[in-house]
Design a protein around this motif. Sequence first.
Motif, PDB file in Angstrom:
ATOM      1  N   GLU A  73       0.891  -1.117   0.205  1.00 41.74           N
ATOM      2  CA  GLU A  73       0.031  -0.049  -0.148  1.00 41.74           C
ATOM      3  C   GLU A  73       1.129   1.374   0.098  1.00 41.74           C
ATOM      4  O   GLU A  73       1.507   1.578   0.956  1.00 41.74           O
ATOM      5  CB  GLU A  73      -0.790   0.004   1.150  1.00 41.74           C
ATOM      6  N   PHE A  75       2.123   5.384  -0.086  1.00 34.70           N
ATOM      7  CA  PHE A  75       1.797   6.445   0.489  1.00 34.70           C
ATOM      8  C   PHE A  75       2.815   7.497   0.147  1.00 34.70           C
ATOM      9  O   PHE A  75       3.776   7.080  -0.199  1.00 34.70           O
ATOM     10  CB  PHE A  75       1.613   6.567   2.121  1.00 34.70           C
ATOM     11  N   TYR A 354      -0.447   7.032   7.577  1.00 33.67           N
ATOM     12  CA  TYR A 354      -1.089   7.194   6.405  1.00 33.67           C
ATOM     13  C   TYR A 354      -2.047   5.951   6.368  1.00 33.67           C
ATOM     14  O   TYR A 354      -3.115   6.053   5.724  1.00 33.67           O
ATOM     15  CB  TYR A 354      -0.323   7.421   5.311  1.00 33.67           C
ATOM     16  N   TYR A 355      -1.556   4.950   6.921  1.00 32.07           N
ATOM     17  CA  TYR A 355      -2.315   3.586   6.905  1.00 32.07           C
ATOM     18  C   TYR A 355      -3.733   3.998   7.749  1.00 32.07           C
ATOM     19  O   TYR A 355      -4.755   3.466   7.495  1.00 32.07           O
ATOM     20  CB  TYR A 355      -1.588   2.564   7.633  1.00 32.07           C
ATOM     21  N   LYS A 357      -4.829   6.804   8.654  1.00 34.21           N
ATOM     22  CA  LYS A 357      -5.659   7.937   7.951  1.00 34.21           C
ATOM     23  C   LYS A 357      -6.505   7.168   6.907  1.00 34.21           C
ATOM     24  O   LYS A 357      -7.789   7.322   6.925  1.00 34.21           O
ATOM     25  CB  LYS A 357      -4.783   8.908   7.583  1.00 34.21           C
ATOM     26  N   ASP A 358      -5.804   6.363   6.200  1.00 32.12           N
ATOM     27  CA  ASP A 358      -6.996   5.812   5.022  1.00 32.12           C
ATOM     28  C   ASP A 358      -7.908   4.736   5.577  1.00 32.12           C
ATOM     29  O   ASP A 358      -8.807   4.643   4.764  1.00 32.12           O
ATOM     30  CB  ASP A 358      -5.817   5.128   4.116  1.00 32.12           C
ATOM     31  N   HIS A 359      -7.420   4.141   6.621  1.00 26.61           N
ATOM     32  CA  HIS A 359      -8.474   2.914   6.992  1.00 26.61           C
ATOM     33  C   HIS A 359      -9.268   3.233   8.139  1.00 26.61           C
ATOM     34  O   HIS A 359     -10.451   2.797   8.399  1.00 26.61           O
ATOM     35  CB  HIS A 359      -7.575   1.769   7.357  1.00 26.61           C
ATOM     36  N   SER A 362      -9.480  10.222  10.550  1.00 27.55           N
ATOM     37  CA  SER A 362      -8.614  11.130   9.893  1.00 27.55           C
ATOM     38  C   SER A 362      -8.924  12.569  10.274  1.00 27.55           C
ATOM     39  O   SER A 362      -9.929  12.547  11.250  1.00 27.55           O
ATOM     40  CB  SER A 362      -8.963  11.287   8.195  1.00 27.55           C
ATOM     41  N   LYS A 388     -13.701   6.422  10.642  1.00 29.86           N
ATOM     42  CA  LYS A 388     -14.221   5.584   9.317  1.00 29.86           C
ATOM     43  C   LYS A 388     -14.714   4.303  10.032  1.00 29.86           C
ATOM     44  O   LYS A 388     -14.550   3.902  11.024  1.00 29.86           O
ATOM     45  CB  LYS A 388     -13.132   5.369   8.342  1.00 29.86           C
TER      46      LYS A 388
END
Length: 540
Positions: A73, A75, A354-355, A357-359, A362, A388
């Motif tokens: 993944e 970033f 970032y992981y 934040k993405d999953h 945020s 999320k």
Amino acid sequence: MVAALGGSEERVDLDMVTRLRAEEFQRSEVRRLLHELTDVLGPRLTGSPGGLAASEWTRQELARFGLVNAHLEPFPFGRGWSYSQASLRMLTPREVPLLTVPEAWTPGTSGVLRGALVKVRVETEKDFDTYKGKLAGKVVLLEEVRDPRLPERTVEGPEVKRYTEETLHDLGRYEAPTLRLDFRARGQRRVRFRKALGAFLAAEKALATISASSYDQGIFGVQARGNWEKDGGSDGIPGVVVTTDTYGMLSRLVADGKNVEIEVEVAARFHAEGDHSNNTIAEIPGTDKKGEIVMAGAHLDSWHSGTGATDNASGCVVVLEAARLLKALGVKPKRTIRIALWTGEEQGLLGSYYYVKDHFASRPETTDPAQKAFPEPNRDDTWPLQLKPEHAKLAAYFNIDNGSGKIRGVYAQGNAAVRPIFEAWLEPFHDLGATTVTLRDTRGTDHLSYDRVGLPGFQFIQDELDYNSRTHHTNLDDYEHARPEDLEQAAIILASFLYDAAMRPEPLPRKPLPTAPPVEEKKKDGVEEGGRERARESGR
């Protein structure tokens, strides 16, 4: 056999514990994995060819073990960097080669450079005016001399340290938190000053800088001076590091008024493919609770003066081996077990940030222009926290990142409800030295990316060995300073924790979600802007 242990109702599968021990002690792959990551792949600077290759290699290993959905993944990062050669010579008052290592992301010299050596004292940007018009064509000594013979600079006690029953008991006693320095603010000040200094030296047409190692006793402690961000401003000028002994000699010669001429050459390059870096992700699918997740992780990136064995190939090996153990035993966990190997940790927990934040969660984009000058993961928190759907699905995250010593316990990170659970999980491993659950928290590792958004993230207590005295961010961070037998113990315990978390009826209890702090004037932490802290400081 499933038994209630730890004086609680928590049930532990002791048959699984027995099977994990047998598989690891009879068919361990720890030494092979450690050899591949250090001797074969070598340094794994974030965004570098070596770092990108290591991410792909770990993806292939996890797939070979039988994990599913093994993938990378990406970033956003900035620029990769690598070097192939660095040399330093003093030409006058006598000719002598000097051992040196370049600082990461420093530009190369494009050949041999020669210049007179000068010493400056710049602690804030206000000091720049003192040296305007005086540094063209010069090689610059950047800091004050440190005497390695002073008591506060020597290692107290043995250089290889293990916890004793007494020190573990002390660690297990909770102490009320005291006022902490704002590590993120300090880091931001260091970044601002580093960039300003690099731009100033380049504008003044200085040739190169020489800095002292962050360690004494002839050890090279080396990190970064140049900019890894793609749009990070001036590249500055070439920078190299020497031992404290060499630095002291050069400083004394300059102070004595001697004409010291220096020759320096660095073959270094930036890599455009470093505009991104990767996290390695793979899973053991769950069964009836497969929508819920239990995670384990470690950071794969390292610095460039060694091969990153204790920081943090060791942690990656433990995570890889724990995944191998579970697959080799054919476990069918109720929850999905997800493995993550991060990069960018050394630049501020970038990969895990970032992981998450993405999953999971945020935050709003900052409106502060001063904060926008920093990479996103290094900025101050903004509010409100935006959760999320996966946030509710994470049962636990376990991190390994304190060298290659045995696991001796776990930090509960202030979460009192998990203490009896972890005590039960650790009880079968008391004979392997893992006994302690402390409510204290610990800093500087990727579990903080989870804790920062209210997720249950934990770091293990490990024997220090010579991590802080000799190997952390140094040229001695190599296979010879890792302890494979300790990593075998750690792999068993991590695998057991993952299994226990995946099989228990409920996810682990959580602390309350973090909330915005009261609006108040920020307190200064007593460090002047631009002040230089040692690279060995615990925070990243």
